[in-house]
Design a protein around this motif. Structure first.
Motif, short mmCIF file in Angstrom:
data_model
loop_
_atom_site.label_atom_id
_atom_site.label_comp_id
_atom_site.label_asym_id
_atom_site.label_seq_id
_atom_site.Cartn_x
_atom_site.Cartn_y
_atom_site.Cartn_z
N GLU A 102 0.81 -1.22 0.00
CA GLU A 102 0.00 0.00 0.00
C GLU A 102 0.85 1.27 0.00
O GLU A 102 0.30 2.37 -0.06
CB GLU A 102 -0.92 0.01 1.23
CG GLU A 102 -1.87 -1.17 1.32
CD GLU A 102 -2.94 -1.13 0.26
OE1 GLU A 102 -3.53 -0.05 0.03
OE2 GLU A 102 -3.19 -2.18 -0.36
N VAL A 103 2.16 1.16 0.06
CA VAL A 103 3.07 2.32 0.12
C VAL A 103 2.89 3.19 -1.12
O VAL A 103 2.84 2.67 -2.24
CB VAL A 103 4.53 1.84 0.23
CG1 VAL A 103 5.51 3.00 0.10
CG2 VAL A 103 4.75 1.10 1.53
N GLU A 104 2.82 4.51 -0.92
CA GLU A 104 2.68 5.45 -2.04
C GLU A 104 3.95 6.24 -2.31
O GLU A 104 4.13 6.77 -3.40
CB GLU A 104 1.53 6.42 -1.77
CG GLU A 104 0.17 5.75 -1.78
CD GLU A 104 -0.98 6.73 -1.64
OE1 GLU A 104 -0.76 7.96 -1.68
OE2 GLU A 104 -2.12 6.25 -1.49
N ASP A 105 4.84 6.35 -1.31
CA ASP A 105 6.03 7.20 -1.43
C ASP A 105 7.21 6.47 -0.79
O ASP A 105 7.08 5.91 0.29
CB ASP A 105 5.76 8.52 -0.71
CG ASP A 105 6.81 9.58 -0.97
OD1 ASP A 105 7.98 9.25 -1.21
OD2 ASP A 105 6.45 10.77 -0.93
N LEU A 106 8.37 6.52 -1.46
CA LEU A 106 9.57 5.89 -0.91
C LEU A 106 10.32 6.82 0.05
O LEU A 106 11.40 6.48 0.52
CB LEU A 106 10.48 5.40 -2.05
CG LEU A 106 9.86 4.33 -2.95
CD1 LEU A 106 10.87 3.83 -3.97
CD2 LEU A 106 9.26 3.18 -2.15
N ASN A 107 9.75 7.96 0.33
CA ASN A 107 10.21 8.89 1.38
C ASN A 107 11.71 9.14 1.35
O ASN A 107 12.25 9.62 0.38
CB ASN A 107 9.79 8.40 2.77
CG ASN A 107 8.31 8.28 2.95
OD1 ASN A 107 7.55 8.87 2.21
ND2 ASN A 107 7.89 7.50 3.92
N ASP A 108 12.40 8.80 2.46
CA ASP A 108 13.82 9.08 2.66
C ASP A 108 14.75 8.00 2.10
O ASP A 108 15.96 8.11 2.22
CB ASP A 108 14.12 9.26 4.15
CG ASP A 108 13.44 10.49 4.73
OD1 ASP A 108 13.17 11.45 3.97
OD2 ASP A 108 13.16 10.50 5.94
N LEU A 109 14.19 6.95 1.51
CA LEU A 109 15.01 5.86 0.97
C LEU A 109 15.93 6.41 -0.11
O LEU A 109 15.48 7.03 -1.06
CB LEU A 109 14.12 4.76 0.40
CG LEU A 109 14.84 3.53 -0.13
CD1 LEU A 109 15.52 2.77 1.00
CD2 LEU A 109 13.87 2.61 -0.86
N GLU A 110 17.26 6.17 0.06
CA GLU A 110 18.25 6.66 -0.89
C GLU A 110 18.91 5.55 -1.70
O GLU A 110 19.37 5.80 -2.82
CB GLU A 110 19.33 7.45 -0.16
CG GLU A 110 18.83 8.71 0.49
CD GLU A 110 19.91 9.48 1.23
OE1 GLU A 110 21.08 9.04 1.22
OE2 GLU A 110 19.58 10.51 1.82
N TYR A 111 18.93 4.33 -1.16
CA TYR A 111 19.73 3.28 -1.80
C TYR A 111 19.11 1.90 -1.60
O TYR A 111 18.70 1.55 -0.49
CB TYR A 111 21.14 3.28 -1.20
CG TYR A 111 22.03 2.18 -1.69
CD1 TYR A 111 22.68 2.28 -2.92
CD2 TYR A 111 22.22 1.04 -0.93
CE1 TYR A 111 23.50 1.26 -3.38
CE2 TYR A 111 23.04 0.01 -1.38
CZ TYR A 111 23.67 0.13 -2.61
OH TYR A 111 24.48 -0.88 -3.05
N VAL A 112 19.04 1.13 -2.70
CA VAL A 112 18.68 -0.28 -2.65
C VAL A 112 19.79 -1.01 -3.39
O VAL A 112 20.03 -0.74 -4.57
CB VAL A 112 17.31 -0.54 -3.32
CG1 VAL A 112 17.02 -2.04 -3.37
CG2 VAL A 112 16.20 0.19 -2.59
N GLY A 113 20.48 -1.92 -2.72
CA GLY A 113 21.63 -2.60 -3.31
C GLY A 113 21.27 -3.69 -4.30
O GLY A 113 22.06 -4.03 -5.17
N GLY A 114 20.08 -4.26 -4.19
CA GLY A 114 19.66 -5.34 -5.07
C GLY A 114 18.45 -4.95 -5.88
O GLY A 114 18.32 -3.81 -6.34
N PHE A 115 17.52 -5.88 -6.03
CA PHE A 115 16.31 -5.74 -6.83
C PHE A 115 15.30 -4.86 -6.10
O PHE A 115 15.01 -5.08 -4.92
CB PHE A 115 15.75 -7.15 -7.05
CG PHE A 115 14.44 -7.25 -7.79
CD1 PHE A 115 14.09 -6.37 -8.79
CD2 PHE A 115 13.56 -8.29 -7.49
CE1 PHE A 115 12.89 -6.50 -9.48
CE2 PHE A 115 12.37 -8.44 -8.17
CZ PHE A 115 12.03 -7.54 -9.17
N LEU A 116 14.76 -3.88 -6.80
CA LEU A 116 13.66 -3.06 -6.27
C LEU A 116 12.39 -3.51 -6.96
O LEU A 116 12.20 -3.30 -8.16
CB LEU A 116 13.91 -1.57 -6.54
CG LEU A 116 12.75 -0.63 -6.16
CD1 LEU A 116 12.45 -0.70 -4.66
CD2 LEU A 116 13.03 0.79 -6.60
N ASP A 117 11.50 -4.15 -6.20
CA ASP A 117 10.25 -4.68 -6.74
C ASP A 117 9.08 -3.93 -6.11
O ASP A 117 8.74 -4.15 -4.95
CB ASP A 117 10.14 -6.17 -6.44
CG ASP A 117 8.91 -6.81 -7.08
OD1 ASP A 117 8.12 -6.10 -7.73
OD2 ASP A 117 8.76 -8.03 -6.93
#
Length: 163
Positions: A102-117
């Motif tokens: 249900e998330v609408e915004d990734l907010n403060d997330l700056e980095y994902v090292g692997g797969f972003l699904d």
């Protein structure tokens, strides 16, 4: 067991497995050194937890928010949850699975090292996201209607991109 809260516990020096338990609250817990398994639990939030150095598995759980979590040392699996906010989360060293969330915004997330699904989720905004090390899948999201593969690649990098 009839334990429903972890109470005053602040640190777990190895993994924490609550799968199949009736625990609903992590109490004052702030750090988990290893993996956290909470698949299918009734936990609605991560309370005071700010860092997990391993993998977090909360798929098909009752999780609604991870408000104070900042860093995940491996992957974060929130597949098919009703999570509405990823709060202050800044880094996920492994993959981040928000498929169907249900998330609408990734907010403060700056980095994902692997797969972003984030396919089949309600994500409308990448927030502060700057880099993805693996594949990116935004199919069937509000974001997919306004982002092209080329724009995503120029913003985030990534390997294979699915829109």
């Amino acid at each position: 067991t009839s334990i429903k809260s972890l109470g005053n516990l602040k640190y777990v020096g190895d993994y924490l497995n609550l799968e199949g338990s009736i625990v609903k609250s992590l109490g004052d817990l702030q750090y988990i050194e290893g993996n956290f398994y909470g698949r299918g639990t009734k936990i609605k939030d991560l309370g005071q937890v700010i860092q997990v150095n391993g993998f977090i598995d909360l798929r098909k759980s009752s999780i609604q928010t991870i408000e104070n979590l900042i860093n995940v040392g491996d992957g974060l699996d929130l597949y098919r949850t009703n999570i509405s906010s990823i709060g202050k989360l800044q880094r996920v060293e492994g993959s981040l699975d928000l498929h169907g969330a249900e998330v609408e915004d990734l907010n403060d997330l700056e980095y994902v090292g692997g797969f972003l699904d984030i396919r089949n989720s309600k994500v409308k905004s990448l927030g502060k996201l700057k880099s993805v090390g693996g594949d990116i899948d935004i199919a069937n999201t509000p974001l997919s209607k306004k982002m092209t593969k080329n724009k995503l690649r120029s913003l985030l990098g990534g390997k294979n991109i699915y829109v």
